[in-house]
Design a protein around this motif. Structure first.
Motif, mmCIF file in Angstrom:
data_model
loop_
_atom_site.group_PDB
_atom_site.id
_atom_site.type_symbol
_atom_site.label_atom_id
_atom_site.label_comp_id
_atom_site.label_asym_id
_atom_site.label_seq_id
_atom_site.Cartn_x
_atom_site.Cartn_y
_atom_site.Cartn_z
ATOM 1 N N GLN A 84 0.849 -1.182 0.000
ATOM 2 C CA GLN A 84 0.000 0.000 0.000
ATOM 3 C C GLN A 84 0.887 1.234 0.000
ATOM 4 O O GLN A 84 1.989 1.216 0.545
ATOM 5 N N THR A 85 0.398 2.292 -0.584
ATOM 6 C CA THR A 85 1.158 3.535 -0.613
ATOM 7 C C THR A 85 0.204 4.712 -0.651
ATOM 8 O O THR A 85 -0.937 4.585 -1.102
ATOM 9 N N THR A 86 0.659 5.831 -0.153
ATOM 10 C CA THR A 86 -0.060 7.088 -0.291
ATOM 11 C C THR A 86 0.720 7.930 -1.271
ATOM 12 O O THR A 86 1.815 8.395 -0.954
ATOM 13 N N ASN A 101 11.358 -1.067 0.176
ATOM 14 C CA ASN A 101 11.370 0.330 0.629
ATOM 15 C C ASN A 101 11.808 1.243 -0.503
ATOM 16 O O ASN A 101 12.550 2.189 -0.286
ATOM 17 N N ASP A 102 11.362 0.976 -1.711
ATOM 18 C CA ASP A 102 11.752 1.770 -2.869
ATOM 19 C C ASP A 102 10.845 2.995 -2.998
ATOM 20 O O ASP A 102 9.675 2.951 -2.635
ATOM 21 N N VAL A 103 11.395 4.053 -3.557
ATOM 22 C CA VAL A 103 10.615 5.239 -3.907
ATOM 23 C C VAL A 103 10.615 5.330 -5.429
ATOM 24 O O VAL A 103 11.655 5.185 -6.066
ATOM 25 N N PHE A 114 10.011 7.786 -14.035
ATOM 26 C CA PHE A 114 11.190 8.619 -14.228
ATOM 27 C C PHE A 114 12.404 7.970 -13.587
ATOM 28 O O PHE A 114 13.464 7.908 -14.162
ATOM 29 N N TRP A 115 12.229 7.513 -12.346
ATOM 30 C CA TRP A 115 13.325 6.864 -11.642
ATOM 31 C C TRP A 115 12.785 6.037 -10.477
ATOM 32 O O TRP A 115 11.651 6.212 -10.053
ATOM 33 N N ILE A 116 13.623 5.115 -10.009
ATOM 34 C CA ILE A 116 13.326 4.302 -8.824
ATOM 35 C C ILE A 116 14.532 4.393 -7.911
ATOM 36 O O ILE A 116 15.662 4.160 -8.352
ATOM 37 N N TYR A 117 14.313 4.764 -6.660
ATOM 38 C CA TYR A 117 15.390 4.805 -5.677
ATOM 39 C C TYR A 117 15.247 3.598 -4.770
ATOM 40 O O TYR A 117 14.241 3.431 -4.113
ATOM 41 N N ARG A 118 16.255 2.757 -4.786
ATOM 42 C CA ARG A 118 16.221 1.540 -3.963
ATOM 43 C C ARG A 118 17.081 1.729 -2.744
ATOM 44 O O ARG A 118 18.146 2.221 -2.776
#
Length: 118
Positions: A84-86, A101-103, A114-118
């Protein structure tokens, strides 16, 4: 012995890195979040604003036209399982989290990542 122009290269590189880093800092100020209601196209914080109204002032969707809504895009997460995410939306970019815990930053119009921050 190094020539003068070769000695200046590290200075130019440092200056360039400094200029580029100006674009990397957070662009959502506390003033923008405090005045979130003045930017209804954005969802700047969890629950929409500091008062947790969870309400948008946008009025394009009405009881009369809600039946005409159509799916525009879907983000398919490469990570399987429930999550789930907001989402937060800032200037046309939707930020979500995904497991573990990726953004992820998505184009809010097309859904393109655009991008994924792991």
């Amino acid at each position: 012995m190094m020539t003068r122009s070769r000695r200046l290269i590290p200075c130019y590189v440092a200056a360039l890195i400094g200029l580029l880093s100006l674009r990397l800092h957070g662009q959502v100020t506390s003033q923008r979040i405090a005045a979130a209601n003045s930017e209804p196209q954005n969802w700047l914080t969890y629950s929409g604003d500091y008062q947790s109204h969870r309400f948008s002032l946008l009025d394009q969707i009405t009881p009369a036209n809600v039946k005409n809504l159509k799916l525009q895009w879907v983000y398919q997460s490469p990570v399987a399982g429930n999550w789930q995410t907001t989402p937060l939306v800032v200037d046309g970019v939707m930020y979500i989290t995904q497991r573990p815990n990726d953004v992820v930053a998505l184009d809010a119009v097309t859904g393109r990542a655009f991008w994924i921050y792991r």
